[in-house]
Motif scaffolding. Structure first.
Motif, short mmCIF file in Angstrom:
data_model
loop_
_atom_site.label_atom_id
_atom_site.label_comp_id
_atom_site.label_asym_id
_atom_site.label_seq_id
_atom_site.Cartn_x
_atom_site.Cartn_y
_atom_site.Cartn_z
N ASP A 164 0.80 -1.25 -0.03
CA ASP A 164 -0.06 0.02 -0.17
C ASP A 164 0.99 1.25 0.00
O ASP A 164 0.34 2.23 -0.38
CB ASP A 164 -1.08 0.06 1.26
CG ASP A 164 -2.25 -0.92 1.07
OD1 ASP A 164 -2.41 -1.47 0.16
OD2 ASP A 164 -3.07 -1.10 2.15
N VAL A 165 1.96 1.19 0.48
CA VAL A 165 2.96 2.52 0.65
C VAL A 165 4.04 1.99 -0.23
O VAL A 165 4.85 1.16 0.05
CB VAL A 165 3.33 2.67 2.21
CG1 VAL A 165 3.96 3.82 2.36
CG2 VAL A 165 1.89 2.89 2.84
N PHE A 166 4.57 2.85 -0.85
CA PHE A 166 5.71 3.00 -1.78
C PHE A 166 6.97 3.61 -0.84
O PHE A 166 6.58 4.80 -0.81
CB PHE A 166 5.67 3.66 -2.99
CG PHE A 166 6.94 3.31 -3.99
CD1 PHE A 166 7.20 2.00 -4.37
CD2 PHE A 166 7.66 4.46 -4.33
CE1 PHE A 166 8.31 1.81 -5.35
CE2 PHE A 166 8.73 4.18 -5.20
CZ PHE A 166 9.10 3.04 -5.68
N VAL A 167 7.89 3.18 -0.30
CA VAL A 167 8.75 3.67 0.63
C VAL A 167 10.28 3.99 -0.02
O VAL A 167 10.72 3.12 -0.54
CB VAL A 167 8.88 2.80 1.79
CG1 VAL A 167 9.82 3.43 3.04
CG2 VAL A 167 7.75 2.39 2.60
N HIS A 168 10.64 5.22 0.44
CA HIS A 168 12.06 5.31 -0.03
C HIS A 168 12.93 5.81 1.48
O HIS A 168 12.17 6.57 2.07
CB HIS A 168 12.33 6.44 -1.17
CG HIS A 168 13.64 6.88 -1.33
ND1 HIS A 168 14.67 6.00 -2.11
CD2 HIS A 168 14.22 8.07 -0.83
CE1 HIS A 168 15.78 6.93 -1.99
NE2 HIS A 168 15.51 8.22 -1.24
N PHE A 223 8.54 8.07 -10.05
CA PHE A 223 7.68 7.05 -10.41
C PHE A 223 6.49 6.98 -9.41
O PHE A 223 5.37 6.50 -10.10
CB PHE A 223 8.60 5.87 -10.04
CG PHE A 223 7.91 4.38 -10.04
CD1 PHE A 223 7.73 3.98 -10.97
CD2 PHE A 223 7.67 3.62 -8.87
CE1 PHE A 223 7.16 2.59 -11.44
CE2 PHE A 223 7.42 2.38 -9.04
CZ PHE A 223 6.97 1.88 -10.39
N SER A 224 6.63 7.41 -8.37
CA SER A 224 5.27 7.05 -7.37
C SER A 224 4.19 8.18 -7.97
O SER A 224 2.82 7.88 -7.83
CB SER A 224 5.54 7.34 -5.90
OG SER A 224 6.30 8.52 -6.04
N VAL A 252 0.16 8.29 -6.86
CA VAL A 252 -0.20 8.31 -5.38
C VAL A 252 -0.65 10.01 -5.14
O VAL A 252 -0.64 10.72 -6.12
CB VAL A 252 1.16 8.19 -4.47
CG1 VAL A 252 1.59 7.00 -4.75
CG2 VAL A 252 2.16 9.20 -4.81
N ASN A 253 -1.55 9.98 -4.25
CA ASN A 253 -2.36 11.02 -3.88
C ASN A 253 -1.72 11.80 -2.69
O ASN A 253 -1.99 12.95 -2.41
CB ASN A 253 -3.63 10.96 -3.83
CG ASN A 253 -4.45 11.16 -5.00
OD1 ASN A 253 -4.12 11.56 -6.20
ND2 ASN A 253 -5.28 9.99 -5.15
N HIS A 254 -0.71 10.86 -1.85
CA HIS A 254 -0.10 11.51 -0.71
C HIS A 254 1.36 11.10 -0.81
O HIS A 254 1.79 9.87 -0.99
CB HIS A 254 -1.01 10.94 0.50
CG HIS A 254 -2.38 11.22 0.74
ND1 HIS A 254 -2.83 12.31 1.11
CD2 HIS A 254 -3.54 10.83 0.17
CE1 HIS A 254 -4.24 12.28 0.97
NE2 HIS A 254 -4.50 11.34 0.49
N ILE A 255 2.00 12.20 -0.41
CA ILE A 255 3.34 11.90 -0.07
C ILE A 255 3.83 12.19 1.44
O ILE A 255 3.52 13.31 1.80
CB ILE A 255 4.34 12.85 -0.92
CG1 ILE A 255 3.95 12.29 -2.23
CG2 ILE A 255 5.89 12.61 -0.66
CD1 ILE A 255 4.91 13.22 -3.46
#
Ligand SMILES: [Zn+2]
Length: 157
Positions: free
Chosen positions: A7-11, A31-32, A38-41
């Motif tokens: 659900d979360v793309f993490v760096h 990319f995200s 994605v709508n939230h960072i």
């Protein structure tokens, strides 16, 4: 965060930095935002961060110097507020919070985020993870206000 795997793309990197010269961080944003849409960072720092601690000390740490200098820049930008704080631990925690805020600003400086904000109201959030209590703290960063301040100078799209 109470989310499922994927659900979360993490760096992740030292002291949650988003330098514009970091090709990896810039690629993750592209990319995200552009491809995963994605709508939230979330920029998530943490109290007792060793990277921030190191930047508060006068020490030559070799290859880490240019990375940590970005945190010293955050200190310089907010030095009037930080130098008013007498308690070293309170000052340390506040620098961690201000660093999160400045990295949110760095995210907003990217063309991808500016474009996505216009198209679908993408929002940037600043959080701090308190490793002692296990709580995630929302710094309630005023995204709209930050965005307006940034766009005055850094508007790309
Ligand atoms: Zn850290």
């Amino acid at each position: 965060m109470g989310v499922n795997p994927g659900d979360v793309f993490v760096h992740r990197n030292i002291a949650n930095m988003v330098p514009n010269t970091d090709l990896s961080a810039m690629s993750v944003i592209d990319f995200s935002v552009v491809h995963l849409k994605v709508n939230h960072i979330v920029i998530c720092g943490h109290y007792y961060c060793g990277g921030v601690k190191a930047a508060m000390q006068a020490a030559d740490l070799g290859i880490l110097n240019p990375w940590l200098r970005n945190i010293r820049d955050v200190f310089r930008i907010h030095k009037d507020e930080l130098n008013e704080i007498q308690d070293e631990e309170v000052k340390y925690k506040r620098l961690i919070e201000l660093n999160v805020q400045e990295q949110c600003i760095n995210v907003i400086k990217t063309a991808e985020v500016q474009q996505a904000y216009r198209e679908r109201n993408l929002t940037v959030h600043g959080w701090v993870f308190d490793i002692h209590s296990g709580k995630l703290i929302d710094l309630k960063i005023n995204f709209k206000k930050l965005l307006e301040g940034v766009m005055e100078i850094y508007r790309i799209t």
